[in-house]
Design a protein around this motif. Structure first.
Motif, PDB file in Angstrom:
ATOM      1  N   SER A  39      72.981  65.926 -88.679  1.00  0.00           N
ATOM      2  CA  SER A  39      72.801  66.838 -87.549  1.00  0.00           C
ATOM      3  C   SER A  39      73.238  68.246 -87.950  1.00  0.00           C
ATOM      4  O   SER A  39      74.027  68.425 -88.888  1.00  0.00           O
ATOM      5  N   VAL A  40      72.705  69.219 -87.262  1.00  0.00           N
ATOM      6  CA  VAL A  40      73.099  70.616 -87.461  1.00  0.00           C
ATOM      7  C   VAL A  40      73.330  71.244 -86.092  1.00  0.00           C
ATOM      8  O   VAL A  40      72.751  70.814 -85.089  1.00  0.00           O
ATOM      9  N   TYR A  41      74.186  72.262 -86.067  1.00  0.00           N
ATOM     10  CA  TYR A  41      74.548  72.898 -84.803  1.00  0.00           C
ATOM     11  C   TYR A  41      74.462  74.414 -84.961  1.00  0.00           C
ATOM     12  O   TYR A  41      74.824  74.974 -85.990  1.00  0.00           O
ATOM     13  N   ASN A  42      73.968  75.067 -83.921  1.00  0.00           N
ATOM     14  CA  ASN A  42      73.895  76.525 -83.910  1.00  0.00           C
ATOM     15  C   ASN A  42      74.422  77.004 -82.567  1.00  0.00           C
ATOM     16  O   ASN A  42      73.820  76.744 -81.520  1.00  0.00           O
ATOM     17  N   SER A  43      75.541  77.677 -82.568  1.00  0.00           N
ATOM     18  CA  SER A  43      76.178  78.117 -81.317  1.00  0.00           C
ATOM     19  C   SER A  43      75.318  79.099 -80.543  1.00  0.00           C
ATOM     20  O   SER A  43      75.480  79.255 -79.328  1.00  0.00           O
ATOM     21  N   GLU A  44      74.380  79.756 -81.220  1.00  0.00           N
ATOM     22  CA  GLU A  44      73.506  80.728 -80.556  1.00  0.00           C
ATOM     23  C   GLU A  44      72.176  80.117 -80.112  1.00  0.00           C
ATOM     24  O   GLU A  44      71.331  80.817 -79.556  1.00  0.00           O
ATOM     25  N   GLY A  45      72.008  78.831 -80.344  1.00  0.00           N
ATOM     26  CA  GLY A  45      70.730  78.195 -80.027  1.00  0.00           C
ATOM     27  C   GLY A  45      69.765  78.340 -81.186  1.00  0.00           C
ATOM     28  O   GLY A  45      70.056  78.986 -82.195  1.00  0.00           O
ATOM     29  N   TRP A  46      68.585  77.775 -81.018  1.00  0.00           N
ATOM     30  CA  TRP A  46      67.650  77.685 -82.133  1.00  0.00           C
ATOM     31  C   TRP A  46      66.373  78.472 -81.869  1.00  0.00           C
ATOM     32  O   TRP A  46      65.937  78.624 -80.736  1.00  0.00           O
ATOM     33  N   SER A  47      65.791  78.967 -82.964  1.00  0.00           N
ATOM     34  CA  SER A  47      64.473  79.601 -82.951  1.00  0.00           C
ATOM     35  C   SER A  47      63.663  78.998 -84.088  1.00  0.00           C
ATOM     36  O   SER A  47      64.203  78.263 -84.938  1.00  0.00           O
ATOM     37  N   ILE A  48      62.371  79.299 -84.137  1.00  0.00           N
ATOM     38  CA  ILE A  48      61.547  78.798 -85.239  1.00  0.00           C
ATOM     39  C   ILE A  48      62.120  79.261 -86.573  1.00  0.00           C
ATOM     40  O   ILE A  48      62.219  78.482 -87.531  1.00  0.00           O
ATOM     41  N   ASP A  49      62.516  80.515 -86.650  1.00  0.00           N
ATOM     42  CA  ASP A  49      63.029  81.056 -87.905  1.00  0.00           C
ATOM     43  C   ASP A  49      64.332  80.387 -88.325  1.00  0.00           C
ATOM     44  O   ASP A  49      64.528  80.061 -89.502  1.00  0.00           O
ATOM     45  N   SER A  50      65.254  80.192 -87.357  1.00  0.00           N
ATOM     46  CA  SER A  50      66.544  79.598 -87.729  1.00  0.00           C
ATOM     47  C   SER A  50      66.394  78.129 -88.111  1.00  0.00           C
ATOM     48  O   SER A  50      67.098  77.635 -89.000  1.00  0.00           O
ATOM     49  N   ILE A  51      65.469  77.434 -87.465  1.00  0.00           N
ATOM     50  CA  ILE A  51      65.208  76.033 -87.853  1.00  0.00           C
ATOM     51  C   ILE A  51      64.586  75.996 -89.240  1.00  0.00           C
ATOM     52  O   ILE A  51      64.948  75.163 -90.084  1.00  0.00           O
ATOM     53  N   SER A  52      63.673  76.922 -89.510  1.00  0.00           N
ATOM     54  CA  SER A  52      63.040  76.987 -90.831  1.00  0.00           C
ATOM     55  C   SER A  52      64.068  77.233 -91.921  1.00  0.00           C
ATOM     56  O   SER A  52      63.983  76.671 -93.023  1.00  0.00           O
ATOM     57  N   ALA A  53      65.082  78.011 -91.596  1.00  0.00           N
ATOM     58  CA  ALA A  53      66.100  78.358 -92.588  1.00  0.00           C
ATOM     59  C   ALA A  53      66.964  77.163 -92.978  1.00  0.00           C
ATOM     60  O   ALA A  53      67.444  77.079 -94.119  1.00  0.00           O
ATOM     61  N   ILE A  54      67.177  76.241 -92.049  1.00  0.00           N
ATOM     62  CA  ILE A  54      68.044  75.090 -92.355  1.00  0.00           C
ATOM     63  C   ILE A  54      67.235  73.809 -92.593  1.00  0.00           C
ATOM     64  O   ILE A  54      67.804  72.722 -92.741  1.00  0.00           O
ATOM     65  N   LYS A  55      65.926  73.932 -92.619  1.00  0.00           N
ATOM     66  CA  LYS A  55      65.058  72.753 -92.768  1.00  0.00           C
ATOM     67  C   LYS A  55      65.457  71.899 -93.965  1.00  0.00           C
ATOM     68  O   LYS A  55      65.501  70.666 -93.887  1.00  0.00           O
ATOM     69  N   GLY A  56      65.777  72.554 -95.070  1.00  0.00           N
ATOM     70  CA  GLY A  56      66.108  71.810 -96.277  1.00  0.00           C
ATOM     71  C   GLY A  56      67.309  70.912 -96.129  1.00  0.00           C
ATOM     72  O   GLY A  56      67.358  69.820 -96.706  1.00  0.00           O
ATOM     73  N   SER A  57      68.294  71.325 -95.338  1.00  0.00           N
ATOM     74  CA  SER A  57      69.490  70.496 -95.174  1.00  0.00           C
ATOM     75  C   SER A  57      69.196  69.241 -94.363  1.00  0.00           C
ATOM     76  O   SER A  57      69.918  68.244 -94.467  1.00  0.00           O
TER      77      SER A  57
END
Length: 303
Positions: free
Chosen positions: A264-282
């Motif tokens: 799982s991954v967590y983003n305190s600011e919520g998610w966008s297409i770009d931020s999800i794309s950035a962590i996709k590899g993990s």
């Protein structure tokens, strides 16, 4: 004393293959068995009462007790008829084995609504129908066993079986919730994914040498290998086993994992297409490969 003495069982689709072997073994272990089979083909079409009658006769010739029923599990009212057969003939019900099934294989982009509906109706709705009618009886008597049949087609995947896979994975969910709903009444529910040669598997294409070799390997896995696990799950020995998915592959018995979070991954600011794309590899390192059953079970069956 036989392990299922004084028990009454219903086995759907018990006229041939896996269902027949289950019915025969339950009877040898002392159960009185309702042999349910409408006698249809692998696609569910047709009706031949002799299919169920022959298994009943075989049970009786070896000193067992059995009665035939020819209803389709796909209709809710028929489930009442099947259960009533057990009550009328033997006065009680302790075990329901939901084995009946058909195939209508087709690539998802070619599958008709009828091909989808018919497979869902027999496998998933049929399992629900039998469960819904039997559950109040089990609840009242505070005991009972449901054994449902799932498949690696749903648990893992197979090409051209969207209808079958959806039904079989749905049965896994039905089994889990039945186990949860009925736990307080000493009722168990488990699912079995069988590897065995049957008339359903007999529809596999054998046009290439690879396909022919695969089918020859499958023919080594007898339906009789499945029956002992079902008999165990039907017995008092399995009172503490519920909500599980088992597999039987020749002389090998396995327990399947069930879906749980693996990353799982967590983003305190919520998610966008770009931020999800950035962590996709993990996340990708935890992705489940796009596989079919033979990719997960490439080794020879232990027969």
């Amino acid at each position: 004393m036989k392990k299922l003495e004084n028990k009454v069982a219903i086995v759907t689709g018990a006229g041939r293959g896996i269902g027949r072997e289950i019915a025969l073994l339950l009877a040898r272990e002392g159960a009185k068995v309702v042999v349910n089979d409408l006698g249809g083909g692998a696609d569910g079409k047709g009706n031949n009462a002799k299919v169920a009658d022959e298994v009943v006769q075989e049970i009786r010739e070896t000193g067992g007790t059995a009665a035939a029923n020819y209803d389709s599990v796909a209709e809710f009212e028929n489930a009442s008829n099947i259960v009533q057969t057990a009550l009328n003939e033997f006065g009680r019900l302790d075990i329901v084995v939901n084995n009946a099934g058909i195939l209508r294989d087709r690539m998802v982009f070619k599958m008709s609504e009828e091909e989808w509906d018919s497979v869902i109706a027999v496998h998933l709705k049929g399992s629900f129908n039998m469960t819904r009618v039997a559950a109040p009886i089990f609840k009242e008597q505070k005991g009972g066993r449901f054994i449902n049949f799932t498949s690696t087609s749903g648990l893992i995947g197979n090409v051209g079986q969207a209808n079958y896979a959806a039904a079989k994975l749905g049965i896994a969910g039905l089994t889990k919730i039945t186990a949860l709903d009925m736990a307080r009444y000493n009722v168990t529910a488990n699912a079995v994914a069988p590897f065995a040669w049957s008339r359903l598997i007999g529809t596999i294409p054998t046009e290439t040498d690879t396909e022919k070799e695969r089918v020859e390997k499958l023919k080594q896995m007898s339906p009789a290998h499945i029956a002992p696990l079902v008999a165990f799950l039907s017995s008092d020995e399995s009172a503490d086993v519920s909500g599980q998915i088992f597999g039987v592959r020749g002389k090998e018995i396995m327990v399947f994992s069930q879906p749980r979070p693996v990353r799982s991954v967590y983003n305190s600011e919520g998610w966008s297409i770009d931020s999800i794309s950035a962590i996709k590899g993990s996340l990708q390192s935890a992705f489940t490969p796009l596989e079919v059953s033979k990719d997960v079970f490439p080794y020879e069956p232990l027969v």
